[in-house]
Design a protein around this motif. Structure first.
Motif, PDB file in Angstrom:
ATOM      1  N   THR A  99       0.857  -1.195   0.000  1.00  0.00           N
ATOM      2  CA  THR A  99       0.000   0.000   0.000  1.00  0.00           C
ATOM      3  C   THR A  99       0.891   1.242   0.000  1.00  0.00           C
ATOM      4  N   LEU A 100       0.433   2.250  -0.724  1.00  0.00           N
ATOM      5  CA  LEU A 100       1.098   3.551  -0.669  1.00  0.00           C
ATOM      6  C   LEU A 100       0.110   4.562  -0.106  1.00  0.00           C
ATOM      7  N   VAL A 101       0.547   5.327   0.885  1.00  0.00           N
ATOM      8  CA  VAL A 101      -0.283   6.420   1.400  1.00  0.00           C
ATOM      9  C   VAL A 101       0.242   7.723   0.809  1.00  0.00           C
ATOM     10  N   ILE A 102      -0.672   8.519   0.273  1.00  0.00           N
ATOM     11  CA  ILE A 102      -0.304   9.860  -0.193  1.00  0.00           C
ATOM     12  C   ILE A 102      -1.026  10.854   0.721  1.00  0.00           C
ATOM     13  N   ALA A 103      -0.261  11.600   1.491  1.00  0.00           N
ATOM     14  CA  ALA A 103      -0.848  12.600   2.384  1.00  0.00           C
ATOM     15  C   ALA A 103      -0.741  13.953   1.690  1.00  0.00           C
ATOM     16  N   ILE A 104      -1.862  14.643   1.571  1.00  0.00           N
ATOM     17  CA  ILE A 104      -1.842  15.958   0.926  1.00  0.00           C
ATOM     18  C   ILE A 104      -2.119  17.015   1.984  1.00  0.00           C
ATOM     19  N   THR A 105      -1.217  17.937   2.140  1.00  0.00           N
ATOM     20  CA  THR A 105      -1.411  19.014   3.114  1.00  0.00           C
ATOM     21  C   THR A 105      -0.606  20.245   2.718  1.00  0.00           C
ATOM     22  N   GLN A 106      -1.322  21.289   2.379  1.00  0.00           N
ATOM     23  CA  GLN A 106      -0.675  22.536   1.979  1.00  0.00           C
ATOM     24  C   GLN A 106       0.336  22.974   3.020  1.00  0.00           C
ATOM     25  N   SER A 107      -0.135  23.104   4.269  1.00  0.00           N
ATOM     26  CA  SER A 107       0.711  23.641   5.346  1.00  0.00           C
ATOM     27  C   SER A 107       1.741  22.619   5.808  1.00  0.00           C
ATOM     28  N   GLY A 108       1.396  21.356   5.662  1.00  0.00           N
ATOM     29  CA  GLY A 108       2.259  20.317   6.222  1.00  0.00           C
ATOM     30  C   GLY A 108       2.151  20.221   7.730  1.00  0.00           C
ATOM     31  N   GLU A 109       1.161  20.905   8.314  1.00  0.00           N
ATOM     32  CA  GLU A 109       1.038  20.940   9.777  1.00  0.00           C
ATOM     33  C   GLU A 109      -0.349  20.549  10.274  1.00  0.00           C
ATOM     34  N   THR A 110      -1.216  20.103   9.421  1.00  0.00           N
ATOM     35  CA  THR A 110      -2.571  19.749   9.856  1.00  0.00           C
ATOM     36  C   THR A 110      -2.516  18.518  10.766  1.00  0.00           C
ATOM     37  N   ALA A 111      -3.032  18.690  11.987  1.00  0.00           N
ATOM     38  CA  ALA A 111      -2.838  17.662  13.014  1.00  0.00           C
ATOM     39  C   ALA A 111      -3.381  16.297  12.587  1.00  0.00           C
ATOM     40  N   ASP A 112      -4.582  16.270  12.047  1.00  0.00           N
ATOM     41  CA  ASP A 112      -5.169  14.970  11.700  1.00  0.00           C
ATOM     42  C   ASP A 112      -4.406  14.275  10.573  1.00  0.00           C
ATOM     43  N   THR A 131       3.119  18.609  -0.258  1.00  0.00           N
ATOM     44  CA  THR A 131       2.962  19.776   0.611  1.00  0.00           C
ATOM     45  C   THR A 131       3.565  21.015  -0.041  1.00  0.00           C
ATOM     46  N   ASN A 132       3.135  22.165   0.469  1.00  0.00           N
ATOM     47  CA  ASN A 132       3.585  23.438  -0.093  1.00  0.00           C
ATOM     48  C   ASN A 132       4.687  24.063   0.755  1.00  0.00           C
ATOM     49  N   VAL A 133       4.982  23.424   1.881  1.00  0.00           N
ATOM     50  CA  VAL A 133       5.938  24.056   2.793  1.00  0.00           C
ATOM     51  C   VAL A 133       7.168  23.158   2.992  1.00  0.00           C
ATOM     52  N   VAL A 134       8.267  23.641   2.443  1.00  0.00           N
ATOM     53  CA  VAL A 134       9.543  22.946   2.599  1.00  0.00           C
ATOM     54  C   VAL A 134       9.893  22.944   4.092  1.00  0.00           C
TER      55      VAL A 134
END
Ligand code: M6R
Length: 366
Positions: A99-112, A131-134
Motif C-alpha cells: 500500500t502507498l499512502v499519499i498525504a496531501i497538506t498545503q501547510s504540512g502541519e494539519t494535526a489529523d 505539501t507546499n511548505v519545505v
C-alpha cells in the motif's frame, strides 16, 4: 505585500498561472515524454508493486485528492481510496505490504493528517507527502515529499495550493502509468502537452473575473445554493461549495448531479441559485438532463462549460465558457470561477475575506 490587490486571496487567485508553471518546472522532460520526480525515491519496480493507494487529507486538500484518484485510476489502474484524515485515523484501515499512502497538506502541519501519516508509518506503510511548505512536519516525516511550488499562501481560503496539488497529482498519475505500462507513451505525451499548456489556460480563465463579479453582486443575498456536477466535476463542486461557505457564509451544498432526485430536489424552488458544472463531454448529456430537472423547479442556473458548447445556453440562465482542455485536467480551469465567485460574494457582503470567522489557516488541533 498584497502586490496591489485588495486581499491576499485575490492576489493568490491571480498567481495561479505562475504557481502551476513553477510546480511543473523541471518535472516534465523537454520532449514532453517523461515525468521527472526523483524526490519520489521510487523505482519502476516499486511503482509496479503498489497494489492500492490511500490518499489522506482534510478540506480543500481532500478535494484535490478526489481528482487525484480519478487521474491515478485512469492512467495507472491502481485502486485509490480518498480518505478524510480525521476519519481515516480511527477506521483501522486495511493496508497491505504494497500500500502507498499519499498525504496531501498545503501547510504540512494539519494535526489529523500528520496523525494519520504517523499511524501508517508505524504500520510500515510507505508515505508520500504532497505539501507546499519545505521543512514542514509532513515534509520531514514522510518517506518522500513532492513540493508544490505555489509559494506562501496567506489567505485562509486555499486557492493556489489546490491547483498546484492537482498538478502534482497529475504528474504522479502519469509517472505511475508509464512505470506500470498502463499509459501508452503517445497518450502520456498528450497529457504532458496539456499539462504544459495549463498556465495559459489558467490565464485565460482569469479573464472571466468581471463576469463572475457581476454575478456575485446579484447573488450575494442568496440563502442556499447548490453546486452540481458529475465525475470530477462533482469533486470541483465540493470545492466550490466549501469556498463559498468559508468566506461568504452563504450556505452551499455540492451534489453529484444524478443524486439530486433522491431527495435534495425538494429544496430546489423558485430562484434558488444552482451552479452547474458541465466540463466533461462524456457526461454532458446526463448532466444536462439534471440541469433540466432543476430548471423545471425554477432554479436560477449558472452553467460552466467548455468554449464551443453553446448548446448549454438553451437550458441555463447564464454560461461561463472556459478554454477547452483535456477533460481530466478541467478541474484546474473550472475551480477558478468558483474561487472568484466566493471571493466577490464575500467582498459584496463586507466580510473579512482573508480571515473568515471561526477559522485558522492551519488546523493544528485534532
Ligand atoms: O494545510 P492543509 O492542506 O492540510 O489544510 C487542510 C484544510 O484545513 C484546508 O484545506 C481548508 O479546508 C481550507 N481553509 C479551505 O479553503
Amino acid at each position: 505585500e498584497r502586490g496591489g490587490y485588495p486581499h491576499f486571496m485575490l492576489k493568490e487567485i491571480h498567481e495561479q498561472p505562475r504557481a502551476v508553471r513553477d510546480t511543473l518546472r523541471g518535472r516534465v522532460s523537454d520532449d514532453l515524454s517523461r515525468v521527472e520526480l526523483p524526490e519520489l525515491g521510487l523505482q519502476d519496480e516499486d511503482i509496479r508493486a503498489i497494489d492500492r493507494i490511500h490518499i489522506v487529507a482534510c478540506g480543500t486538500s481532500w478535494h484535490a485528492g478526489l481528482v487525484g484518484k480519478a487521474a491515478i485510476e485512469a492512467f495507472a489502474r491502481i485502486p485509490v481510496n480518498v480518505e478524510i484524515a480525521s476519519e481515516y485515523r480511527y477506521s483501522d484501515p486495511i493496508v497491505t505490504d504494497n500500500t502507498l499512502v499519499i498525504a496531501i497538506t498545503q501547510s504540512g502541519e494539519t494535526a489529523d493528517t500528520l496523525a494519520a501519516m504517523r499511524e501508517m508509518k508505524k504500520r510500515g506503510v510507505r508515505v508520500v507527502a504532497i505539501t507546499n511548505v519545505v521543512g514542514s512536519s509532513a515534509a520531514r516525516e514522510a518517506d518522500s515529499t513532492i513540493i508544490t511550488w505555489a509559494g506562501p499562501e496567506i489567505a485562509v481560503a486555499s486557492t493556489k495550493a489546490y491547483t498546484t496539488q492537482l498538478v502534482a497529482l497529475y504528474l504522479l498519475a502519469v509517472r505511475f502509468g508509464l512505470s506500470r505500462g498502463t499509459l501508452a507513451e503517445e497518450k502520456a505525451r498528450e497529457v504532458l502537452a496539456a499539462l504544459d499548456n495549463l498556465p495559459q489556460v489558467v490565464e485565460q480563465v482569469l479573464d472571466t473575473a468581471p463576469q463572475i463579479e457581476s454575478f456575485a453582486k446579484r447573488y450575494k443575498d442568496a440563502h442556499d445554493t447548490f453546486f452540481i456536477g458529475r465525475g470530477i466535476d462533482y469533486a470541483v463542486s465540493l470545492e466550490g461549495a466549501l469556498k463559498l461557505k468559508e468566506i461568504s457564509y452563504i450556505h452551499a451544498e455540492a451534489y453529484a448531479a444524478g443524486e439530486l432526485k433522491h431527495g435534495t430536489l425538494a429544496l430546489i424552488t423558485d430562484g434558488v441559485p444552482v451552479i452547474a458544472l458541465a466540463m466533461q463531454p462524456e457526461l454532458y448529456e446526463k448532466t444536462l438532463s439534471n440541469i433540466v430537472e432543476v430548471k423545471a423547479r425554477g432554479a436560477f442556473v449558472l452553467g460552466l462549460t467548455w468554449v464551443g458548447n453553446e448548446d448549454l445556453e438553451k437550458t441555463v440562465d447564464e454560461v461561463i465558457y472556459l478554454p477547452k482542455t483535456m477533460p481530466l485536467l478541467a478541474p484546474v480551469a473550472a475551480v477558478i470561477p468558483l474561487q472568484l465567485l466566493a471571493y466577490y460574494a464575500a467582498v459584496a457582503r463586507g466580510n473579512d475575506v482573508d480571515k473568515p470567522r471561526n477559522l485558522a489557516k492551519s488546523v493544528t488541533v485534532e
